[in-house]
Design a protein around this motif. Structure first.
Motif, PDB file in Angstrom:
ATOM      1  N   VAL A 139     -51.970  18.674 -10.111  1.00  0.00           N
ATOM      2  CA  VAL A 139     -52.293  19.277 -11.398  1.00  0.00           C
ATOM      3  C   VAL A 139     -51.107  19.021 -12.328  1.00  0.00           C
ATOM      4  CG1 VAL A 139     -53.023  21.372 -12.591  1.00  0.00           C
ATOM      5  CG2 VAL A 139     -53.526  21.107 -10.144  1.00  0.00           C
ATOM      6  N   ILE A 140     -51.394  18.421 -13.476  1.00  0.00           N
ATOM      7  CA  ILE A 140     -50.343  18.200 -14.471  1.00  0.00           C
ATOM      8  C   ILE A 140     -50.269  19.456 -15.331  1.00  0.00           C
ATOM      9  CG2 ILE A 140     -49.610  16.810 -16.451  1.00  0.00           C
ATOM     10  CD1 ILE A 140     -51.285  14.494 -15.303  1.00  0.00           C
ATOM     11  N   ILE A 141     -49.098  20.092 -15.344  1.00  0.00           N
ATOM     12  CA  ILE A 141     -48.968  21.268 -16.217  1.00  0.00           C
ATOM     13  C   ILE A 141     -47.824  21.040 -17.202  1.00  0.00           C
ATOM     14  CG2 ILE A 141     -49.967  22.852 -14.519  1.00  0.00           C
ATOM     15  CD1 ILE A 141     -47.176  23.962 -14.015  1.00  0.00           C
ATOM     16  N   ARG A 142     -47.967  21.658 -18.366  1.00  0.00           N
ATOM     17  CA  ARG A 142     -46.953  21.463 -19.400  1.00  0.00           C
ATOM     18  C   ARG A 142     -46.471  22.796 -19.954  1.00  0.00           C
ATOM     19  NH1 ARG A 142     -46.567  16.119 -20.578  1.00  0.00           N
ATOM     20  NH2 ARG A 142     -48.364  14.747 -20.341  1.00  0.00           N
ATOM     21  N   PRO A 143     -45.872  23.615 -19.090  1.00  0.00           N
ATOM     22  CA  PRO A 143     -45.375  24.900 -19.596  1.00  0.00           C
ATOM     23  C   PRO A 143     -44.102  24.676 -20.404  1.00  0.00           C
ATOM     24  CG  PRO A 143     -44.723  24.625 -17.312  1.00  0.00           C
ATOM     25  CD  PRO A 143     -45.557  23.420 -17.677  1.00  0.00           C
ATOM     26  N   ASN A 144     -43.851  25.585 -21.337  1.00  0.00           N
ATOM     27  CA  ASN A 144     -42.656  25.479 -22.155  1.00  0.00           C
ATOM     28  C   ASN A 144     -41.483  26.127 -21.408  1.00  0.00           C
ATOM     29  OD1 ASN A 144     -40.869  25.226 -24.189  1.00  0.00           O
ATOM     30  ND2 ASN A 144     -41.880  26.680 -25.585  1.00  0.00           N
ATOM     31  N   ILE A 145     -40.809  25.336 -20.562  1.00  0.00           N
ATOM     32  CA  ILE A 145     -39.706  25.871 -19.766  1.00  0.00           C
ATOM     33  C   ILE A 145     -38.532  24.889 -19.781  1.00  0.00           C
ATOM     34  CG2 ILE A 145     -41.176  27.178 -18.179  1.00  0.00           C
ATOM     35  CD1 ILE A 145     -40.677  24.850 -16.128  1.00  0.00           C
ATOM     36  N   LEU A 146     -37.411  25.325 -19.238  1.00  0.00           N
ATOM     37  CA  LEU A 146     -36.226  24.465 -19.155  1.00  0.00           C
ATOM     38  C   LEU A 146     -36.184  23.799 -17.771  1.00  0.00           C
ATOM     39  CD1 LEU A 146     -33.776  26.967 -20.839  1.00  0.00           C
ATOM     40  CD2 LEU A 146     -34.709  24.840 -21.840  1.00  0.00           C
ATOM     41  N   PRO A 147     -35.521  22.635 -17.684  1.00  0.00           N
ATOM     42  CA  PRO A 147     -35.509  21.909 -16.408  1.00  0.00           C
ATOM     43  C   PRO A 147     -35.066  22.745 -15.200  1.00  0.00           C
ATOM     44  CG  PRO A 147     -34.625  20.512 -18.141  1.00  0.00           C
ATOM     45  CD  PRO A 147     -34.871  21.856 -18.762  1.00  0.00           C
ATOM     46  N   HIS A 148     -34.080  23.642 -15.384  1.00  0.00           N
ATOM     47  CA  HIS A 148     -33.614  24.389 -14.210  1.00  0.00           C
ATOM     48  C   HIS A 148     -34.636  25.398 -13.693  1.00  0.00           C
ATOM     49  CE1 HIS A 148     -32.481  27.517 -17.172  1.00  0.00           C
ATOM     50  NE2 HIS A 148     -32.700  28.316 -16.150  1.00  0.00           N
ATOM     51  N   GLN A 149     -35.672  25.656 -14.483  1.00  0.00           N
ATOM     52  CA  GLN A 149     -36.704  26.606 -14.041  1.00  0.00           C
ATOM     53  C   GLN A 149     -37.770  25.957 -13.151  1.00  0.00           C
ATOM     54  OE1 GLN A 149     -37.512  27.797 -18.282  1.00  0.00           O
ATOM     55  NE2 GLN A 149     -37.737  29.802 -17.341  1.00  0.00           N
ATOM     56  N   ALA A 150     -37.770  24.627 -13.115  1.00  0.00           N
ATOM     57  CA  ALA A 150     -38.861  23.918 -12.428  1.00  0.00           C
ATOM     58  C   ALA A 150     -39.120  24.374 -10.982  1.00  0.00           C
ATOM     59  CB  ALA A 150     -38.613  22.409 -12.479  1.00  0.00           C
ATOM     60  N   PRO A 151     -38.055  24.610 -10.172  1.00  0.00           N
ATOM     61  CA  PRO A 151     -38.330  25.037  -8.787  1.00  0.00           C
ATOM     62  C   PRO A 151     -39.148  26.328  -8.706  1.00  0.00           C
ATOM     63  CG  PRO A 151     -36.038  24.391  -9.021  1.00  0.00           C
ATOM     64  CD  PRO A 151     -36.627  24.400 -10.410  1.00  0.00           C
ATOM     65  N   GLN A 152     -39.025  27.179  -9.726  1.00  0.00           N
ATOM     66  CA  GLN A 152     -39.801  28.423  -9.713  1.00  0.00           C
ATOM     67  C   GLN A 152     -41.305  28.140  -9.779  1.00  0.00           C
ATOM     68  OE1 GLN A 152     -38.113  30.551 -13.037  1.00  0.00           O
ATOM     69  NE2 GLN A 152     -36.484  31.403 -11.755  1.00  0.00           N
ATOM     70  N   LEU A 153     -41.659  27.018 -10.400  1.00  0.00           N
ATOM     71  CA  LEU A 153     -43.086  26.683 -10.503  1.00  0.00           C
ATOM     72  C   LEU A 153     -43.686  26.304  -9.143  1.00  0.00           C
ATOM     73  CD1 LEU A 153     -44.854  26.893 -13.019  1.00  0.00           C
ATOM     74  CD2 LEU A 153     -42.472  26.778 -13.619  1.00  0.00           C
ATOM     75  N   THR A 154     -42.843  25.835  -8.223  1.00  0.00           N
ATOM     76  CA  THR A 154     -43.320  25.605  -6.848  1.00  0.00           C
ATOM     77  C   THR A 154     -43.734  26.945  -6.246  1.00  0.00           C
ATOM     78  OG1 THR A 154     -41.836  23.728  -6.531  1.00  0.00           O
ATOM     79  CG2 THR A 154     -42.669  24.767  -4.546  1.00  0.00           C
ATOM     80  N   LEU A 155     -42.947  27.976  -6.533  1.00  0.00           N
ATOM     81  CA  LEU A 155     -43.259  29.296  -5.992  1.00  0.00           C
ATOM     82  C   LEU A 155     -44.515  29.869  -6.661  1.00  0.00           C
ATOM     83  CD1 LEU A 155     -39.652  30.818  -5.754  1.00  0.00           C
ATOM     84  CD2 LEU A 155     -40.808  29.311  -4.155  1.00  0.00           C
ATOM     85  N   VAL A 156     -44.662  29.600  -7.965  1.00  0.00           N
ATOM     86  CA  VAL A 156     -45.876  30.019  -8.681  1.00  0.00           C
ATOM     87  C   VAL A 156     -47.100  29.351  -8.034  1.00  0.00           C
ATOM     88  CG1 VAL A 156     -47.144  29.845 -10.878  1.00  0.00           C
ATOM     89  CG2 VAL A 156     -44.709  30.431 -10.884  1.00  0.00           C
ATOM     90  N   ALA A 157     -46.955  28.057  -7.714  1.00  0.00           N
ATOM     91  CA  ALA A 157     -48.073  27.331  -7.111  1.00  0.00           C
ATOM     92  C   ALA A 157     -48.386  27.880  -5.719  1.00  0.00           C
ATOM     93  CB  ALA A 157     -47.752  25.840  -7.031  1.00  0.00           C
TER      94      ALA A 157
END
Ligand code: BTX
Length: 326
Positions: A139-157
């Motif tokens: 899934v391609i997602i385009r949330p408005n976040i900063l690069p260092h937040q990206a690992p948190q999106l793994t946890l969201v998934a």
């Protein structure tokens, strides 16, 4: 959706009730002949229709596929899943998603395949993706976040996948293993691979790769992973509808990504910890540099794992493979 997929969607949503050709033609604004031609094409693809006098056409058999029409018949989202790229076979949905994301694919675009010939895990590992047995999607997602937040999106998934499983199935309890695995009874049922398209200070997009063993029997796994892998069908003790699970995951992913962007990581962190099989356990974590043993005590607001060592020190682990010891 194409006209053919729209017609199919009507039949999938009718749950086996016959639909009148005239009514369908009126609703879709095409002729009855056109409807009939699309039904012929669908028959060639493996769908079976019968004609019932005075009532119309009835869908009596559908091939087991995770195509756009099937997924959208279950879809309950606002944005996610309205652009679906479906493949019978692909090397990796991640690689294809990279290309699409670079070309500007919209938030919530889905790439899904029946089979991957070069499925990727983390760190160049292989993800076994048997034909027609699992959910192999990005899934391609385009949330408005900063690069260092990206690992948190793994946890969201991970939260999104686990909660989708819990709402659809009754016979097992899936658990998240930090950071990206979903285990059932200690065996791996799903994995998540997050990749990022970013500049120094800006995220262009995230590719959330989700692999779920769905309808595998044990024999469908290669021998070397038969003792560590499992599937939903094995644990639930029946085959399940992959498209229904995809739609449920997309609903959760959209909801929790929005929640995360609006309110931050706190609520996600609580849910993650609730569904985690890691926190509280004694674990062994292998990082690139060392192996650490101790008790997993929680994750930080950055999604980093904290381990209490035997000498009372608390260590933070950013990336590792972990083994749960009790
Ligand atoms: P991972 O690196 O945590 O796990 C990979 C390891 O898991 C392998 O080395 C192997 O031991 C084991 N393994 C391989 N295949 C399976 C399987 N089907 N079930 C259980 N264990 C397995 C996890 O990586 C992240 C996987 C993401 C896969 C998705 S599928 C859609 C998308 N496209 C793509 O190429 N990858 C992602």
């Amino acid at each position: 959706l194409s006209m053919k997929d729209k017609i199919l969607q009507h039949f999938l949503q009718s749950k086996g009730e016959p639909i009148s050709g005239q009514q369908l033609a009126d609703e879709l604004g095409i002729s009855r002949t056109a409807i009939w031609k699309h039904l012929q094409t669908l028959q060639e693809e493996g769908y079976k229709f019968i004609t019932i006098k005075k009532k119309g056409y009835q869908l009596v058999a559908a091939p087991d596929r995770v195509d756009a029409a099937k997924i959208s018949s279950f879809l309950k989202t606002k944005r996610f899943g309205y652009s679906i790229h479906y493949f019978e076979e692909i090397d990796s949905t991640q690689s294809y998603a990279q290309k699409l994301a670079r070309q500007g694919a919209e938030d919530g675009t889905v790439i899904i395949a029946e089979e991957q010939t070069g499925g990727k895990g983390r760190m160049q590992r292989i993800w076994h993706s048997a034909k027609g047995k699992g959910i192999w999607m990005t899934v391609i997602i385009r949330p408005n976040i900063l690069p260092h937040q990206a690992p948190q999106l793994t946890l969201v998934a991970a939260v999104s996948v686990v909660m989708a499983m819990k709402s659809l199935y009754q016979n097992f309890t899936p658990e998240i293993k930090w950071p990206n695995d979903i285990l059932i009874n200690g065996k791996k049922c799903a994995g998540i691979l997050t990749e990022m398209l970013a500049e120094m200070d800006r995220v262009d997009g995230l590719l959330i790769g989700i692999g779920i063993n769905t309808n595998h029997e044990l024999d469908d796994f290669p021998e070397d992973i038969q003792s560590i892998a499992t599937s939903i069908a094995i644990e639930e003790k029946k085959k399940v509808d992959r498209a229904e699970l995809v739609a449920e995951i997309l609903k959760n992913l959209e909801h929790f990504t929005d929640e995360y962007v609006e309110n931050g990581f706190t609520s996600i962190k609580t849910l993650w910890e609730e569904h985690s099989g890691t926190i509280g356990k004694r674990i062994k974590a292998s990082t690139i540099r060392e192996t650490i043993e101790g008790q997993a005590i929680g994750i930080t607001d950055e999604g980093v794992l904290e381990i209490l060592l035997d000498d009372g020190q608390v260590k933070k682990v950013y990336s590792a493979d972990i083994e749960i010891q009790n």
